[in-house]
Design an enzyme around this catalytic site. Structure first.
Site, PDB file in Angstrom:
ATOM      1  N   HIS A  16       0.810  -1.337  -0.033  1.00 34.93           N
ATOM      2  CA  HIS A  16      -0.242  -0.126   0.119  1.00 34.93           C
ATOM      3  C   HIS A  16       0.703   1.136   0.072  1.00 34.93           C
ATOM      4  CE1 HIS A  16      -3.701  -2.122  -0.071  1.00 34.93           C
ATOM      5  NE2 HIS A  16      -3.527  -2.589   1.367  1.00 34.93           N
TER       6      HIS A  16
ATOM      7  N   ASP B 259      -2.913 -10.111  -2.390  1.00 33.28           N
ATOM      8  CA  ASP B 259      -3.678 -10.547  -0.886  1.00 33.28           C
ATOM      9  C   ASP B 259      -5.406  -9.706  -1.277  1.00 33.28           C
ATOM     10  OD1 ASP B 259      -2.268  -8.353   1.709  1.00 33.28           O
ATOM     11  OD2 ASP B 259      -3.974  -7.474   0.566  1.00 33.28           O
TER      12      ASP B 259
ATOM     13  N   HIS C 252      -6.173  -7.304  -0.249  1.00 35.30           N
ATOM     14  CA  HIS C 252      -6.903  -5.597  -0.717  1.00 35.30           C
ATOM     15  C   HIS C 252      -5.479  -5.074  -1.902  1.00 35.30           C
ATOM     16  CE1 HIS C 252      -7.480  -6.463   3.727  1.00 35.30           C
ATOM     17  NE2 HIS C 252      -7.826  -5.201   3.477  1.00 35.30           N
TER      18      HIS C 252
ATOM     19  N   ASP D 282      -4.212 -13.011   3.451  1.00 31.32           N
ATOM     20  CA  ASP D 282      -5.689 -12.573   3.814  1.00 31.32           C
ATOM     21  C   ASP D 282      -6.724 -13.028   2.813  1.00 31.32           C
ATOM     22  OD1 ASP D 282      -4.725 -10.609   2.181  1.00 31.32           O
ATOM     23  OD2 ASP D 282      -4.971  -8.986   3.853  1.00 31.32           O
TER      24      ASP D 282
END
Length: 311
Positions: free
Chosen positions: A130, A167, A169, A248
């Protein structure tokens, strides 16, 4: 050749406070599971250096690095936690952890290019995908995978590398750094309409983003990967593959709502190993990103490592 496992005690020093999901115990869970299953004996454990300023500059702006250094210096002086945003906090040990994490990614890249190891996994934190060129966010400070990919290109002279991000995200920071760089192909899937609420429209033609609806299970994701990722990767013919390995999207992880299990991570890893063997002599460097259910994280990393190590 063997699989290298890069990690360092400094990566446990970074602590964002009681109850925070991105906690030091994530690395402990991985290590404990590797010992309990005997998988640790199949892995080599090289030394992990600190990243240099020149390494960080491959992915981040000078202004951002200076500003972050000052923020971290103040945390060391006061001995207190300091919040960059509601989710992302530093403590006095954070800078050392960040430098070890990025240093591991660069060292792994060099070792795999040099042929010392067939591939490598970096069990590091804080995560990185990120972190944009000029902003820390989403538990991330330095973008470890983007630094490593640019190191392979700008320092080691490779012509084409692929970045794969699985991931839950969207890896918005990596996309911000590599968008428009035709030497890099980035392919990813992520849960749609989940933090950081981006990725629906790629920032460059060198991106292949697959937003996935919540509650999608592994079988459907496998079909999407087979139909979308693999043809694009084969056409690109990367000379090295980098993985932002977030776990995740596991069905037990409460930070997302996708339905993967360990067998899905093993299948994804095998498909990427197959691509690497076809185009780049098997060269893969994988770096830990998310994964916050400790048991599911440990089991998923082990499934990933078994495929990388061929055991």
């Amino acid at each position: 050749m063997s699989t290298a496992f890069y990690s360092h005690p400094d990566c446990r020093g970074h602590d964002m406070g009681a109850g925070h999901p991105e906690c030091p115990q994530r690395l402990d869970a991985i290590e404990d599971h590797l010992l309990a299953t005997g998988l640790d004996i199949a892995l080599q454990r090289p030394d992990v250096p600190l990243a240099r300023h020149a390494d960080l500059m491959l992915a981040h702006t000078e202004g951002y690095l200076l500003e972050l250094d000052e923020f971290l210096r103040q945390a060391v002086e006061t001995g207190e936690h300091r919040a960059l945003d509601p989710d992302t906090t530093v403590c006095p040990a954070t800078r050392q952890a960040m430098l070890r994490a990025a240093g591991a990614a660069v060292a792994a890249t060099d070792a795999v290019i040099d042929g010392t190891y067939a591939n490598a996994f970096c069990a590091i934190r804080p995560p990185g995908h990120h972190a944009t060129r000029s902003e820390a966010m989403g538990f991330c400070f330095y973008n470890n995978v983007a630094i490593a990919a640019r190191h392979a290109l700008d320092v080691r002279g490779l012509q084409r590398v692929a970045v794969i991000d699985f991931d839950v995200h969207h890896g918005n920071g990596t996309e911000d750094i590599v968008a428009g760089d035709d030497r890099i192909l980035m392919v990813s899937f992520f849960q749609d309409q989940l933090y950081p609420f981006s990725g629906g429209v790629p920032l460059g033609d060198n991106m292949l983003n697959l937003p996935i609806p919540a509650y999608t299970r592994g079988g459907e994701i496998r079909e999407l990967i087979e139909a979308n990722w693999i043809p694009r990767l084969d056409a690109f013919k990367p000379e090295m593959i980098f993985i932002s390995a977030g776990f995740d999207a596991h069905r037990e992880d409460e930070l997302g709502q996708l339905g993967l299990v360990e067998a899905d991570y093993a299948w994804i890893t095998q498909r990427l190993v197959d691509v690497a063997e076809r185009h780049c002599g098997g060269r893969i460097v994988s770096c830990l990103e998310g994964g916050y259910s400790l048991s599911a994280l440990a089991r998923s990393v082990a499934a990933h490592l078994r495929v990388l190590a061929g055991v």
